[in-house]
Design an enzyme around this catalytic site. Structure first.
Site, PDB file in Angstrom:
ATOM      1  N   LYS A  48       0.644  -1.328   0.026  1.00  0.00           N
ATOM      2  CA  LYS A  48       0.061  -0.032  -0.216  1.00  0.00           C
ATOM      3  C   LYS A  48       0.934   1.313  -0.116  1.00  0.00           C
ATOM      4  O   LYS A  48       2.042   1.355   0.416  1.00  0.00           O
ATOM      5  CB  LYS A  48      -0.887  -0.075   1.021  1.00  0.00           C
ATOM      6  CG  LYS A  48      -1.818   1.123   1.327  1.00  0.00           C
ATOM      7  CD  LYS A  48      -2.839   0.786   2.402  1.00  0.00           C
ATOM      8  CE  LYS A  48      -2.406   0.716   3.673  1.00  0.00           C
ATOM      9  NZ  LYS A  48      -3.482   0.649   4.856  1.00  0.00           N
ATOM     10  N   LYS A 104      -7.221  -6.572  -2.065  1.00  0.00           N
ATOM     11  CA  LYS A 104      -8.164  -5.590  -1.139  1.00  0.00           C
ATOM     12  C   LYS A 104      -8.875  -4.542  -1.851  1.00  0.00           C
ATOM     13  O   LYS A 104      -7.810  -3.840  -2.633  1.00  0.00           O
ATOM     14  CB  LYS A 104      -7.468  -4.983   0.248  1.00  0.00           C
ATOM     15  CG  LYS A 104      -7.214  -5.961   1.218  1.00  0.00           C
ATOM     16  CD  LYS A 104      -6.033  -5.505   2.162  1.00  0.00           C
ATOM     17  CE  LYS A 104      -6.399  -4.370   3.099  1.00  0.00           C
ATOM     18  NZ  LYS A 104      -5.408  -3.794   3.392  1.00  0.00           N
TER      19      LYS A 104
END
Length: 247
Positions: A48, A104
């Site tokens: 991320k 995700k």
């Protein structure tokens, strides 16, 4: 009680049902941080970009480098960002193609059943929905996610303004969410500017993962590098909470 490590390959659906011990998810921005987190004992490294908000996606090449370095030592995941309906499937598919174990993506409450099904199909058996704490109670979304074919659901905070997950949602709301996930066979996760002190409160609530970034970085700043000692301490605290529950 010893706490087993989770190493790929793993039947993630079975893990959603059988696992009773929280695992540590650590968000990383590059392969070096992924290696640090894996060496410190993280169960899942989550690719991320902390400079791009709560769910900033990294370039696919960076994610592939992370997977190449730590695959076999720890589970891997990557965020596909907060795409709109038009870019939903391409964004998820691009991350799925990097070889991560889990993808995700942010899910909004106004998504239709068809939107959810298309999203799940783009990373079949590997997609986790991220629901934002600021949007309120999340347990009601769980049955729809299960029907659509999602692997799991996670609550995070959209704003990174110093407020933590527990500042937004009460213990009963979080318990209802983790329980709904287990009842429907989904992996669950709790995250959102968590501090090490939150582990003792959140681990007994039944999540499969507790997700960290800022709380494990130098000076508690999510935009700075991970601190090996803090990651190792998070691992220790989660293991200690498991031993207390067993006792």
């Amino acid at each position: 009680m010893s706490v087993p490590r989770v190493s790929p390959p793993v039947d993630l659906r079975s893990f959603a049902v059988d696992s009773t011990v929280p695992r540590l998810l650590v968000s990383v921005r590059d392969a070096d941080e992924a290696d640090l987190a894996a060496r410190a004992g993280a169960d899942l490294v989550d690719a991320k970009d902390p400079d791009r908000g709560a769910l900033g996606a990294l370039p696919a090449g960076t994610v592939r480098a992370i997977v190449a370095l730590v695959a076999g030592r720890t589970l891997t995941s990557a965020v596909a960002g907060e795409p709109d309906r038009a870019s939903l499937v391409p964004a998820i598919a691009a991350m799925a193609e990097t070889g991560v174990d889990i993808v995700k993506v942010a899910v909004r409450g106004d998504w239709s059943e068809d939107d959810l099904a298309r999203a799940a199909a783009a990373a079949s058996g590997r997609l986790i929905a991220v629901l934002f704490a600021e949007d309120g109670a999340a347990a009601g979304h769980v049955p729809r996610l299960r029907r659509a074919g999602f692997l799991g659901a996670m609550i995070d905070t959209a704003g990174k303004d110093g407020r933590r997950l527990v500042d937004h949602l009460s213990r009963p709301v979080l318990v209802a969410f983790t329980r709904a996930c287990r009842d429907h066979g989904l992996i669950s996760g709790l995250a959102g500017s968590l501090a090490l002190a939150d582990i003792a409160e959140l681990a007994p609530l039944g999540p499969h993962f507790l997700g960290f970034r800022g709380g494990l970085c130098a000076a508690g700043d999510r935009r700075r590098g991970l601190d090996f000692a803090r990651v190792a301490e998070a691992v220790r605290l989660i293991r200690a909470s498991a031993r207390r529950d067993a006792a």
